[in-house]
Design a protein around this motif. Structure first.
Motif, PDB file in Angstrom:
ATOM      1  N   MET A  78     -38.169  28.406 -80.664  1.00 14.26           N
ATOM      2  CA  MET A  78     -38.127  28.295 -79.206  1.00 14.26           C
ATOM      3  C   MET A  78     -38.160  26.839 -78.761  1.00 14.26           C
ATOM      4  SD  MET A  78     -40.588  31.557 -78.250  1.00 14.26           S
ATOM      5  CE  MET A  78     -40.380  31.474 -76.475  1.00 14.26           C
ATOM      6  N   LEU A  79     -38.987  26.013 -79.430  1.00 13.87           N
ATOM      7  CA  LEU A  79     -39.038  24.583 -79.096  1.00 13.87           C
ATOM      8  C   LEU A  79     -37.697  23.906 -79.380  1.00 13.87           C
ATOM      9  CD1 LEU A  79     -42.576  23.628 -80.451  1.00 13.87           C
ATOM     10  CD2 LEU A  79     -41.870  23.688 -78.054  1.00 13.87           C
ATOM     11  N   ALA A  80     -37.065  24.295 -80.493  1.00 14.76           N
ATOM     12  CA  ALA A  80     -35.751  23.727 -80.823  1.00 14.76           C
ATOM     13  C   ALA A  80     -34.726  24.127 -79.768  1.00 14.76           C
ATOM     14  CB  ALA A  80     -35.314  24.201 -82.213  1.00 14.76           C
ATOM     15  N   THR A  81     -34.806  25.378 -79.311  1.00 13.05           N
ATOM     16  CA  THR A  81     -33.880  25.841 -78.279  1.00 13.05           C
ATOM     17  C   THR A  81     -34.088  25.072 -76.978  1.00 13.05           C
ATOM     18  OG1 THR A  81     -33.894  28.046 -79.289  1.00 13.05           O
ATOM     19  CG2 THR A  81     -33.068  27.887 -77.040  1.00 13.05           C
ATOM     20  N   ILE A  82     -35.352  24.886 -76.593  1.00 12.49           N
ATOM     21  CA  ILE A  82     -35.660  24.106 -75.389  1.00 12.49           C
ATOM     22  C   ILE A  82     -35.123  22.679 -75.524  1.00 12.49           C
ATOM     23  CG2 ILE A  82     -37.562  23.075 -74.067  1.00 12.49           C
ATOM     24  CD1 ILE A  82     -39.167  25.689 -74.746  1.00 12.49           C
ATOM     25  N   HIS A  83     -35.351  22.075 -76.687  1.00 18.13           N
ATOM     26  CA  HIS A  83     -34.894  20.701 -76.946  1.00 18.13           C
ATOM     27  C   HIS A  83     -33.373  20.585 -76.818  1.00 18.13           C
ATOM     28  CE1 HIS A  83     -34.501  16.804 -79.028  1.00 18.13           C
ATOM     29  NE2 HIS A  83     -33.574  17.383 -79.777  1.00 18.13           N
ATOM     30  N   HIS A  84     -32.674  21.515 -77.441  1.00 19.07           N
ATOM     31  CA  HIS A  84     -31.206  21.417 -77.439  1.00 19.07           C
ATOM     32  C   HIS A  84     -30.606  21.855 -76.102  1.00 19.07           C
ATOM     33  CE1 HIS A  84     -30.961  20.053 -81.489  1.00 19.07           C
ATOM     34  NE2 HIS A  84     -31.556  21.125 -81.986  1.00 19.07           N
ATOM     35  N   ALA A  85     -31.293  22.742 -75.372  1.00 16.55           N
ATOM     36  CA  ALA A  85     -30.818  23.093 -74.027  1.00 16.55           C
ATOM     37  C   ALA A  85     -30.803  21.844 -73.149  1.00 16.55           C
ATOM     38  CB  ALA A  85     -31.700  24.176 -73.418  1.00 16.55           C
ATOM     39  N   GLU A  86     -31.838  21.039 -73.278  1.00 19.21           N
ATOM     40  CA  GLU A  86     -31.889  19.773 -72.517  1.00 19.21           C
ATOM     41  C   GLU A  86     -30.840  18.792 -73.036  1.00 19.21           C
ATOM     42  OE1 GLU A  86     -35.044  16.135 -71.545  1.00 19.21           O
ATOM     43  OE2 GLU A  86     -35.731  17.947 -72.567  1.00 19.21           O
ATOM     44  N   GLN A  87     -30.716  18.704 -74.361  1.00 19.16           N
ATOM     45  CA  GLN A  87     -29.776  17.754 -74.972  1.00 19.16           C
ATOM     46  C   GLN A  87     -28.335  18.029 -74.540  1.00 19.16           C
ATOM     47  OE1 GLN A  87     -29.597  18.164 -79.212  1.00 19.16           O
ATOM     48  NE2 GLN A  87     -28.414  16.287 -79.542  1.00 19.16           N
ATOM     49  N   PHE A  88     -27.960  19.323 -74.498  1.00 19.50           N
ATOM     50  CA  PHE A  88     -26.572  19.680 -74.195  1.00 19.50           C
ATOM     51  C   PHE A  88     -26.374  20.124 -72.741  1.00 19.50           C
ATOM     52  CE2 PHE A  88     -26.781  20.168 -78.825  1.00 19.50           C
ATOM     53  CZ  PHE A  88     -25.666  19.419 -79.205  1.00 19.50           C
ATOM     54  N   GLY A  89     -27.449  20.094 -71.937  1.00 20.01           N
ATOM     55  CA  GLY A  89     -27.323  20.429 -70.535  1.00 20.01           C
ATOM     56  C   GLY A  89     -26.998  21.882 -70.271  1.00 20.01           C
ATOM     57  N   ILE A  90     -27.641  22.792 -70.997  1.00 20.56           N
ATOM     58  CA  ILE A  90     -27.372  24.224 -70.844  1.00 20.56           C
ATOM     59  C   ILE A  90     -28.443  24.852 -69.952  1.00 20.56           C
ATOM     60  CG2 ILE A  90     -26.858  26.387 -72.042  1.00 20.56           C
ATOM     61  CD1 ILE A  90     -25.083  24.101 -72.964  1.00 20.56           C
ATOM     62  N   ARG A  91     -28.013  25.549 -68.905  1.00 21.65           N
ATOM     63  CA  ARG A  91     -28.951  26.231 -68.010  1.00 21.65           C
ATOM     64  C   ARG A  91     -29.769  27.279 -68.770  1.00 21.65           C
ATOM     65  NH1 ARG A  91     -27.183  27.636 -62.079  1.00 21.65           N
ATOM     66  NH2 ARG A  91     -28.061  29.629 -62.758  1.00 21.65           N
ATOM     67  N   PHE A  92     -30.997  27.541 -68.283  1.00 20.13           N
ATOM     68  CA  PHE A  92     -31.879  28.478 -68.965  1.00 20.13           C
ATOM     69  C   PHE A  92     -31.303  29.892 -68.988  1.00 20.13           C
ATOM     70  CE2 PHE A  92     -35.997  25.869 -68.003  1.00 20.13           C
ATOM     71  CZ  PHE A  92     -35.541  24.875 -68.841  1.00 20.13           C
ATOM     72  N   ASP A  93     -30.650  30.346 -67.893  1.00 19.01           N
ATOM     73  CA  ASP A  93     -30.104  31.702 -67.897  1.00 19.01           C
ATOM     74  C   ASP A  93     -28.911  31.807 -68.843  1.00 19.01           C
ATOM     75  OD1 ASP A  93     -28.662  30.073 -66.178  1.00 19.01           O
ATOM     76  OD2 ASP A  93     -28.464  31.555 -64.582  1.00 19.01           O
ATOM     77  N   VAL A  94     -28.157  30.734 -68.992  1.00 16.57           N
ATOM     78  CA  VAL A  94     -27.051  30.717 -69.955  1.00 16.57           C
ATOM     79  C   VAL A  94     -27.606  30.744 -71.380  1.00 16.57           C
ATOM     80  CG1 VAL A  94     -25.079  29.408 -70.828  1.00 16.57           C
ATOM     81  CG2 VAL A  94     -25.479  29.581 -68.362  1.00 16.57           C
ATOM     82  N   VAL A  95     -28.674  29.983 -71.602  1.00 14.43           N
ATOM     83  CA  VAL A  95     -29.338  30.014 -72.914  1.00 14.43           C
ATOM     84  C   VAL A  95     -29.745  31.442 -73.262  1.00 14.43           C
ATOM     85  CG1 VAL A  95     -31.426  29.337 -74.173  1.00 14.43           C
ATOM     86  CG2 VAL A  95     -30.152  27.628 -72.864  1.00 14.43           C
ATOM     87  N   ASP A  96     -30.349  32.137 -72.300  1.00 13.94           N
ATOM     88  CA  ASP A  96     -30.802  33.502 -72.569  1.00 13.94           C
ATOM     89  C   ASP A  96     -29.639  34.459 -72.790  1.00 13.94           C
ATOM     90  OD1 ASP A  96     -33.440  32.875 -72.594  1.00 13.94           O
ATOM     91  OD2 ASP A  96     -33.933  33.749 -70.649  1.00 13.94           O
ATOM     92  N   ASP A  97     -28.530  34.233 -72.102  1.00 16.96           N
ATOM     93  CA  ASP A  97     -27.350  35.068 -72.325  1.00 16.96           C
ATOM     94  C   ASP A  97     -26.815  34.878 -73.744  1.00 16.96           C
ATOM     95  OD1 ASP A  97     -25.130  36.810 -71.513  1.00 16.96           O
ATOM     96  OD2 ASP A  97     -23.921  35.000 -71.664  1.00 16.96           O
ATOM     97  N   LEU A  98     -26.896  33.652 -74.248  1.00 18.19           N
ATOM     98  CA  LEU A  98     -26.328  33.352 -75.567  1.00 18.19           C
ATOM     99  C   LEU A  98     -27.282  33.647 -76.713  1.00 18.19           C
ATOM    100  CD1 LEU A  98     -24.568  29.947 -74.733  1.00 18.19           C
ATOM    101  CD2 LEU A  98     -23.451  32.147 -75.116  1.00 18.19           C
ATOM    102  N   THR A  99     -28.591  33.507 -76.490  1.00 17.86           N
ATOM    103  CA  THR A  99     -29.552  33.608 -77.607  1.00 17.86           C
ATOM    104  C   THR A  99     -30.269  34.956 -77.649  1.00 17.86           C
ATOM    105  OG1 THR A  99     -31.328  32.564 -76.311  1.00 17.86           O
ATOM    106  CG2 THR A  99     -29.920  31.112 -77.629  1.00 17.86           C
ATOM    107  N   GLY A 100     -29.717  35.965 -76.954  1.00 22.75           N
ATOM    108  CA  GLY A 100     -30.269  37.317 -77.020  1.00 22.75           C
ATOM    109  C   GLY A 100     -29.480  38.178 -77.989  1.00 22.75           C
ATOM    110  N   PRO A 101     -29.064  39.376 -77.571  1.00 22.80           N
ATOM    111  CA  PRO A 101     -28.351  40.291 -78.469  1.00 22.80           C
ATOM    112  C   PRO A 101     -27.071  39.706 -79.080  1.00 22.80           C
ATOM    113  CG  PRO A 101     -29.116  41.474 -76.532  1.00 22.80           C
ATOM    114  CD  PRO A 101     -29.403  40.026 -76.279  1.00 22.80           C
ATOM    115  N   ARG A 102     -26.431  38.758 -78.397  1.00 24.49           N
ATOM    116  CA  ARG A 102     -25.229  38.148 -78.982  1.00 24.49           C
ATOM    117  C   ARG A 102     -25.551  37.428 -80.289  1.00 24.49           C
ATOM    118  NH1 ARG A 102     -21.656  38.517 -74.659  1.00 24.49           N
ATOM    119  NH2 ARG A 102     -22.610  38.220 -72.601  1.00 24.49           N
ATOM    120  N   MET A 103     -26.808  37.007 -80.418  1.00 28.43           N
ATOM    121  CA  MET A 103     -27.256  36.321 -81.646  1.00 28.43           C
ATOM    122  C   MET A 103     -28.092  37.237 -82.533  1.00 28.43           C
ATOM    123  SD  MET A 103     -26.536  32.897 -81.877  1.00 28.43           S
ATOM    124  CE  MET A 103     -27.975  31.983 -82.439  1.00 28.43           C
ATOM    125  N   GLY A 104     -28.114  38.541 -82.211  1.00 28.66           N
ATOM    126  CA  GLY A 104     -28.918  39.462 -83.004  1.00 28.66           C
ATOM    127  C   GLY A 104     -30.403  39.323 -82.726  1.00 28.66           C
TER     128      GLY A 104
END
Length: 794
Positions: free
Chosen positions: A205-231
């Motif tokens: 989760m910390l890595a995801t938070i870090h990279h969301a900031e690094q790549f400028g990804i919105r939190f809701d987009v992060v959740d769309d990508l890192t949920g069932p689409r990622m297993g």
């Protein structure tokens, strides 16, 4: 101390969120349980515990299998009730995460513990050794860590943390209890900060938070990508933090900050500023109705970390990256993510890469083997595959080379090189065992006898493929087979449905009947079981499509008749047919179970006759079974008084939210067996067949006639329906369906007490089912369900 301690009575110390829910799950499992806390300053001495017990009944998801089980927890307090500990075999301490408070409590209770009693702490992060050092000497060999995950009823993982002085036989005994009585998946973790699942899961989760900031990804987009689409679970990353509680998440991170100073990733063990501000504001997530997400009326908002303001949520990942995530081959999928210049793809690769880097470097320190890591993350964080098996599935060496390349280029969160053991291998899981970095060898699974009850235990990528035995018969929808190994020998065949969600179509019906005929020719019985949940979502509505579209209602009526014939074949088979259920058992799946000689149901079996949701009524024998049971249970008395609850269950599509509730409603019989570990279903179901066969099984005697409630009973039910309609609780069409069910289950247009047989009710089922099917509103409901996978109330 004897090698075997029978754990019959357990005390839980601490009536907070975790302590109370651990106590709830213990009484779910039928364990005598005491729940302790401080004496209340005002009112009854046990007031703190009584308040906690009252709160258990309100929590969602429900920690209790039925609210009445709260009464089975005995409240107690440290002031007047410590002598009660003397009768307990296991004491689980679950008070606040303060070393000094825990040690004070241990010294207070020590004189009252039985000589054989196990003392375990449910700490999520404190050092077990630090606690053990403060435990009285005579208790140290009986002391260990036991870390339940929240919520304890539903989370499969329990981490068992032993120490060098902990008695080995005691640990084996405790693991056996956790696995078979409480239905848990046990991982033995090392005594390192945050143990195993939280150490890796929170780092992810910390890595995801870090990279969301690094790549400028919105939190809701992060959740769309890192949920069932990622297993991973629907709650993905930021919703998970809200559900866990932002303060709880921060506490785990703070443990890593304070206790892992020499860790190569230590600079990243920090609570982000935006998260700290939310906590300061009291926005702690789901429990305070505001956190990373919050509602403004019906509008869902999400935090914009850059501005600190909330914006409307709902943005999704890009179509380009979602298409990559749909690639079936893991190796090709990872290559495509690495090759894409899209920020979201680069973000996902970076998240996976840094977790793989982390688990490789940390394996020797935090876990006995890669198997423990993968199961801890699967069972504790809900990933479909653990990090090591994901890596192995994606091509071990290719991924290792890509990680090494990124380390050299300074793109990773730590510059630490991959450990030497990573090179020159195809993965960490093999048919011979899983890799242990601390021992530099492959290690096999636990040899504890309890695991012999799991004929098909959870599998990891790279392990030996499970052997599903010899095929006795199959068609394109079912397979009847003989397992190669089972507790009592190679003698009880199994029938598995091979359809999607184990839906029941024409070939399943034919297959069940053929399997029963084969079983009757020389086998002791038959088990209906599938390696994966659900048991069955019911009739395959889509398979009716061609006949439905062409108006060939005769073909559909023939299929309904065949459904009824199949249920009756199950019930009156010459050998016992035992259903082994987990997950959903809806509609026709529920009706099959109602007709089995016995059902072995995992505790998390959700069972119900839900046909009204698609505008129909139960027509696979469900109405008939409830009419027959009501007649028998009334014993010449008021049939309607017994029948009304059965009727309401069908008319409202009531689903049992546990196997126990399924028994209370009447979908399952009192004689049916409820199991806490779903991995033991087949073992126990086969044992039930053998036991029934050994006692000279005879099918039930077919009743020549039984009384029904008749038209007066139906009229009484219709009166209740009118009240529900006028009160706005049901629609006009719900009322119409309810009337049809009432007239079927009360025997039709006959006098109360009229004697009928099973065929009479089955004929009514068919007629009223077909009548509903021809109506436009039912057809709308069916089409809506097929298109949206949820019911329409029209």
């Amino acid at each position: 101390m004897a090698n075997t301690v029978h754990i019959r009575r357990v005390a839980v110390l601490g009536a907070g969120v975790m302590g109370a829910q651990i106590a709830a799950h213990l009484v779910n499992a039928g364990i005598e349980t005491l729940l302790f806390d401080l004496p209340a300053k005002d009112g009854p001495a046990n007031g703190i515990v009584l308040k906690a017990l009252d709160n258990l009944k309100k929590l969602k998801p429900a920690p209790l299998m039925s609210a009445s089980r709260a009464e089975l927890i005995q409240p107690a307090n440290y002031g007047s009730d410590l002598e009660l500990l003397g009768s307990c075999d296991l004491v689980i301490e679950a008070i606040a995460e303060r070393l000094d408070w825990k040690l004070d409590l241990y010294h207070k209770i020590a004189p009252h513990l039985a000589e054989h009693a196990i003392l375990a702490t449910n700490t999520s992060g404190l050092s077990i050794q630090s606690l053990a050092d403060g435990v009285p000497a005579e208790l140290q060999r009986r002391f260990c860590g036991i870390h339940f995950f929240n919520p304890p009823r539903y989370m499969y993982l329990v981490e068992l943390i032993p120490l060098l002085k902990t008695d080995g036989a005691l640990l084996d005994n405790l693991e056996t209890f956790l696995v078979t009585r409480l239905g848990k998946g046990v991982v033995r973790a090392k005594d390192t900060p945050n143990f195993l699942a939280n150490r890796i899961g929170v780092f992810s989760m910390l890595a995801t938070i870090h990279h969301a900031e690094q790549f400028g990804i919105r939190f809701d987009v992060v959740d769309d990508l890192t949920g069932p689409r990622m297993g991973r679970p629907k709650s993905a990353t930021f919703r998970t933090a809200d559900v866990v509680g932002l303060d709880t998440f921060a506490h785990v991170v703070d443990t890593m900050t304070g206790k892992l100073a020499g860790d190569p990733w230590h600079p990243h063990y920090r609570v982000p500023g935006w998260l700290a501000r939310l906590i300061e504001q009291g926005a702690l997530g789901q429990k305070t109705k505001a956190g990373i997400y919050k509602k403004d009326g019906k509008t869902l908002l999400v935090l914009d970390a850059a501005t600190g303001e909330y914006v409307e949520a709902g943005q999704k990942g890009s179509d380009e990256v979602k298409a990559i995530l749909k690639i079936a081959d893991p190796a090709e999928r990872v290559r495509a993510l690495r090759a894409s210049p899209h920020p979201e793809a680069r973000f996902l690769w970076a998240c996976m890469r840094d977790v793989w880097h982390y688990v490789a470097v940390m394996l020797a320190e935090i876990a006995d083997s890669a198997r423990d890591v993968d199961f801890a993350i699967r069972w504790g964080f809900g990933w479909k595959q653990g990090p090591f098996e994901l890596w192995q599935a994606a091509g071990w060496q290719a991924v290792a080379d890509a990680i090494a390349e990124d380390i050299a280029a300074g793109r990773t969160m730590s510059a630490t090189p991959l450990p030497g053991w990573v090179k020159g291998r195809d993965g960490v899981h093999t048919p011979e065992g899983s890799y242990s970095a601390s021992r530099d060898q492959l290690v096999g699974r636990s040899a504890l006898p309890v695991y012999q009850r799991q004929l098909y235990p959870p599998q990891l990528v790279g392990e030996a493929e499970p052997d599903y035995g010899e095929t006795l018969f199959e068609n394109d929808s079912v397979r009847m087979w003989l397992p190669p190994k089972s507790g009592g020998g190679n003698d009880v065949p199994v029938l598995s449905f091979t359809t999607k969600a184990h839906a029941v179509g024409a070939n399943v019906l034919a297959g069940v009947q053929q399997a029963i005929r084969i079983a009757e020719e020389g086998w002791p019985g038959l088990v209906i079981w599938h390696p994966e949940a659900p048991f069955s979502v019911g009739a395959d509505l889509a398979s009716m499509g061609p006949a439905f579209m062409t108006g060939d209602f005769g073909a559909i009526e023939n299929m309904v008749a065949e459904f009824q014939n199949t249920s009756m074949a199950i019930k009156y088979a010459k050998v016992p047919v035992v259903g082994a259920a987990q997950g959903y058992a809806f509609g026709g799946g529920c009706e099959f179970l109602m007709h089995c000689a016995r059902v072995v149901a995992a505790v998390e079996t959700y069972i119900g006759l839900v046909e009204v949701g698609v505008g129909l009524l139960p027509a696979g024998g469900g109405c008939k079974e409830f009419a027959l049971r009501a007649a028998r249970e009334a014993r010449g008395g008021d049939i309607l008084a017994v029948l009304k609850d059965y009727y309401m269950a069908m008319a409202t599509a009531k689903v049992g939210t546990s196997a126990e509730e399924g028994q209370q409603i009447g979908y399952l019989k009192d004689s049916d067996v409820v199991l806490f570990n779903a991995n033991e279903l087949l073992y126990v179901a086969q044992a039930q067949v053998r036991a029934l066969a050994a006692t000279g099984y005879r099918p039930p005697v077919k009743p020549r006639a039984f009384p029904v409630a008749g038209r007066s009973g139906a009229a009484t039910i219709k009166g209740q329906l009118v009240n529900m309609l006028e009160g706005g609780f049901i629609s006009k069409y719900d009322y119409h369906i309810g009337v049809q069910i009432a007239e079927v289950v009360t025997g039709g247009d006959v006098e109360a007490g009229t004697l009928v047989n099973e065929e009479w009710i089955l004929k009514l089922e068919r007629e009223r089912f077909m009548g509903l099917l021809k109506r436009g509103k039912t057809q709308e409901r069916i089409m809506y369900m097929l298109e949206n996978n949820k019911p329409l109330r029209n």
